[in-house]
Write an enzyme that holds these catalytic residues in place. Structure first.
Site, PDB file in Angstrom:
ATOM      1  N   GLY A   1     -24.659 -17.235 102.265  1.00  0.00           N
ATOM      2  CA  GLY A   1     -23.926 -16.228 101.494  1.00  0.00           C
ATOM      3  C   GLY A   1     -23.424 -15.136 102.410  1.00  0.00           C
TER       4      GLY A   1
ATOM      5  N   SER B   1     -35.222  -9.777  94.918  1.00  0.00           N
ATOM      6  CA  SER B   1     -34.568  -8.839  93.998  1.00  0.00           C
ATOM      7  C   SER B   1     -35.614  -7.951  93.360  1.00  0.00           C
ATOM      8  CB  SER B   1     -33.838  -9.624  92.907  1.00  0.00           C
ATOM      9  OG  SER B   1     -33.454  -8.747  91.866  1.00  0.00           O
TER      10      SER B   1
ATOM     11  N   TYR C   1     -31.431 -15.359  86.103  1.00  0.00           N
ATOM     12  CA  TYR C   1     -31.475 -14.731  87.426  1.00  0.00           C
ATOM     13  C   TYR C   1     -32.905 -14.335  87.785  1.00  0.00           C
ATOM     14  CZ  TYR C   1     -30.500 -11.472  91.224  1.00  0.00           C
ATOM     15  OH  TYR C   1     -30.481 -10.839  92.428  1.00  0.00           O
TER      16      TYR C   1
END
Ligand code: ZN
Length: 657
Positions: free
Chosen positions: A416, A541, A554
């Protein structure tokens, strides 16, 4: 060989020094003439000194400049009469010669003049050009090289026998040139070294170089020793990533520090490595002393990783008593491996070094093949090679080099990587000296940086086959993998569980979880062979410790990834691989956060954009760079004793705390 002089282009350069710059660049453009800082040029100019007196100066190429990109500032002005006097001394140690050159410049900030400055000074012509042209080296690097040179050039050139570059060579030329030059002389050939041309104008000197080198090319062409066809008998071995990583691991441990290794499996290298006579023709030595300094000694030809590593280790053991420290040893270690299955592998402390070695040896192969076709390649003797390698000037350069960046010689892969945190991670790792592979779905990834220590690969990580290809290319380009940063992930729009579609859930799991598991599994054999131990950083996260409503897929995917990392830490610890996670929150300088989205979210919470960005305990904004710096540090010595850690990088979040 054609002159690249163009009148219209030349008119943009006015004055002797400017024209010197122009034709130096013309030489530099032709890689068969000069490569990587090789070759040098000069011009003699009269200038007024501080007393208003005329003073004759030699503007000679400064060290560290490449002819192709040289500017006026790349030429060092040295007092010419002083240089001519130095040439009359019976002897002068090279370090002292360099000191004399530097202390007799008229511009204190100019670069250190070329060690061939005195040689330029003694040639009685305004412009002097010097190259290590492939064609000339080919002719002189044969058993009867001198006779061939005389046959080609007659009295157009003065021929100088091989003497190592430095004061002794300059002195020999100062003696021989006036005695042996005549009215037809337009150049000078230094056997096993290169060629000089000269003239009263920049154009004349440059075009004489082209003529002289062209004569050597014609000579080779006429004898069927120019066009070389390269057809490999066997195709390059594929699927070699484990083998390459193993080889790099062995070479690194023999060298005592990680090295980058590049594989070159094009037909040319493969055919060369597969020749029956490779063990003899590759072991004759480099074509010019300039290449000795850069490619270091001889290529290794052998059987397998063990044999290469053993050769490498023996080589170090042999040098140990001679070298001042480990770094010196590494810098004189062999850099080229010729293998009939792999082709050519070049080794360097950095990707740039490994690339330069490859380019130099590419030309050496041409020289060797053509000289062999001409009757037999014969280069410098082992003693000559050793003398250049252990030249006190080279050793001094090595000792001067400061501490290299922390990840020098290591290889990282970031997923990414085209934007946001991933891109910032690439930058943080490059800045610390690593060679970096950036992976992304976005095709821009391939052109993100144009530098030898970066490889961008467009790749869909949800395809298993693609991951295999990605790792093959990583190993072929840099030799293995030391660090893996798992950053790629998707954050779909908010959706509550009662309306969450199965396909959406599975898509998020596939990208955020499955592909990372496969990548971890497939990189494990490479990470296990990392010379300093493998490292994995997971970009997690805040949603792992503090999930939010509407982000089921997510949050669950990141939490599962977190658990996967913890299990990996347990399983891979004995392989010396550590894996740590960091949990960022509210990083707004990424692609998804456009100004409109930011403004809308801020409004939703009744905050200004500024307040929204700093909506955390420390009232501070968290940027991609902050996250990337932490990720890079997690791969470094600070975290050497830490695995399975989870570190927030969120400015303090009261739900996490
Ligand atoms: Zn030279």
């Amino acid at each position: 060989m054609k002159s690249m002089w163009v009148d219209a282009e030349a008119r943009q350069f006015s004055g002797d020094l400017a024209l010197r710059v122009f034709t130096s660049r013309l030489l530099g453009r032709d890689k068969s003439l000069v490569l990587h800082g090789g070759g040098n040029t000069s011009v003699k100019i009269i200038e007024k000194n501080a007393f208003g007196e005329d003073e004759e100066l030699l503007y000679v190429k400064g060290s560290g400049w490449d002819l192709e990109k040289i500017e006026a500032a790349g030429f060092s002005p040295v007092r010419l009469d002083y240089l001519r006097r130095l040439a009359q001394l019976p002897s002068l140690p090279d370090p002292q010669m360099v000191n004399e050159l530097v202390t007799h410049m008229t511009v204190a900030t100019a670069p250190v003049p070329s060690v061939e400055a005195i040689l330029h000074a003694i040639l009685p012509y305004k412009f002097v050009d010097h190259t290590h042209a492939d064609a000339v080296l080919t002719v002189t690097n044969t058993a009867d090289g001198e006779a061939r040179v005389r046959e080609i050039y007659g009295d157009r050139v003065v021929v100088i026998p091989y003497v190592m570059p430095g004061f002794d060579l300059a002195r020999l030329c100062a003696e021989r040139f006036p005695a042996e030059s005549g009215p037809d002389t337009i150049g000078m050939v230094l056997l096993n070294h290169g060629i000089f041309s000269f003239g009263s104008t920049a154009k004349e000197s440059y075009e004489r170089m082209i003529v002289l080198v062209g004569m050597a090319e014609d000579y080779l062409r006429e004898r069927g020793a120019w066009e070389m066809s390269a057809a490999a008998a066997r195709p390059a071995k594929a699927g070699t990533r484990a083998e390459l990583a193993q080889l790099r691991n062995r070479l690194s441990s023999a060298a005592g520090t990680p090295v980058v290794m590049k594989r070159h499996a094009d037909e040319k290298y493969l055919a060369f490595a597969q020749r029956d006579d490779i063990a003899s023709i590759s072991q004759q030595g480099p074509a010019t002393p300039d290449h000795v300094i850069r490619t270091k000694r001889l290529p290794m030809v052998g059987q397998d990783a063990d044999a290469y590593a053993e050769a490498y280790r023996r080589y170090f053991a042999e040098l140990e008593p001679l070298a001042k420290d480990r770094k010196t040893i590494l810098d004189t270690a062999p850099r080229i491996i010729l293998d009939s299955d792999l082709g050519m592998c070049t080794v360097g402390r950095t990707a740039k070094d490994a690339t330069i070695v490859a380019e130099l040896f590419d030309h050496t192969i041409d020289v060797i093949l053509r000289a062999t076709a001409l009757g037999g390649y014969r280069a410098l003797t082992a003693k000559d090679i050793f003398d250049v390698e252990y030249w006190d000037l080279e050793q001094a350069k090595l000792r001067k080099g400061g501490k290299p960046p922390v990840f020098t010689g290591e290889v990282a892969l970031v997923t990414g990587a085209a934007s946001g945190i991933g891109k910032a991670c690439v930058e943080a790792l490059l800045a610390r000296g690593a060679a970096v592979v950036g992976v992304d779905l976005n095709p821009n990834i391939e052109s993100l940086y144009a530098r030898p220590d970066y490889l961008g690969i467009q790749c869909d990580l949800t395809s298993e086959g693609t991951i295999g290809q990605l790792l093959e290319r990583t190993a072929e380009t840099f030799g293995g993998l030391d660090m893996l940063v798992l950053n790629a992930g998707i954050f779909p729009g908010g959706c509550r569980i009662d309306s969450l579609k199965t396909e959406e859930w599975q898509r998020v799991m596939r990208v955020n979880l499955d592909s990372n598991m496969i990548l971890m599994r497939e990189t494990h054999p490479l990470l296990k062979l990392a010379p300093r131990g493998g490292r994995v950083v997971v970009i997690g996260s805040k949603n792992v410790p503090a999930p939010g409503p509407g982000a089921a897929a997510y949050s669950a995917s990141k939490a599962a990834l977190n658990q996967l990392a913890r299990v990996a830490a347990l399983e891979w610890g004995s392989d010396g691989i550590r894996i740590n996670s960091l949990h960022p929150n509210a990083v707004f300088d990424t692609g998804i956060w456009t100004e409109d989205v930011l403004a809308a979210r801020a409004k939703h919470y009744g905050l200004t954009v500024e307040e929204y960005k700093k909506n955390n305990v420390l009232r501070t904004e968290v940027t991609s760079r902050d996250v990337a710096e932490l990720a890079a540090e997690m791969c470094g010595p600070l975290f050497a004793k830490t695995t399975a850690a989870q570190v927030p990088v969120d400015g303090g979040n009261d739900r996490v705390i």
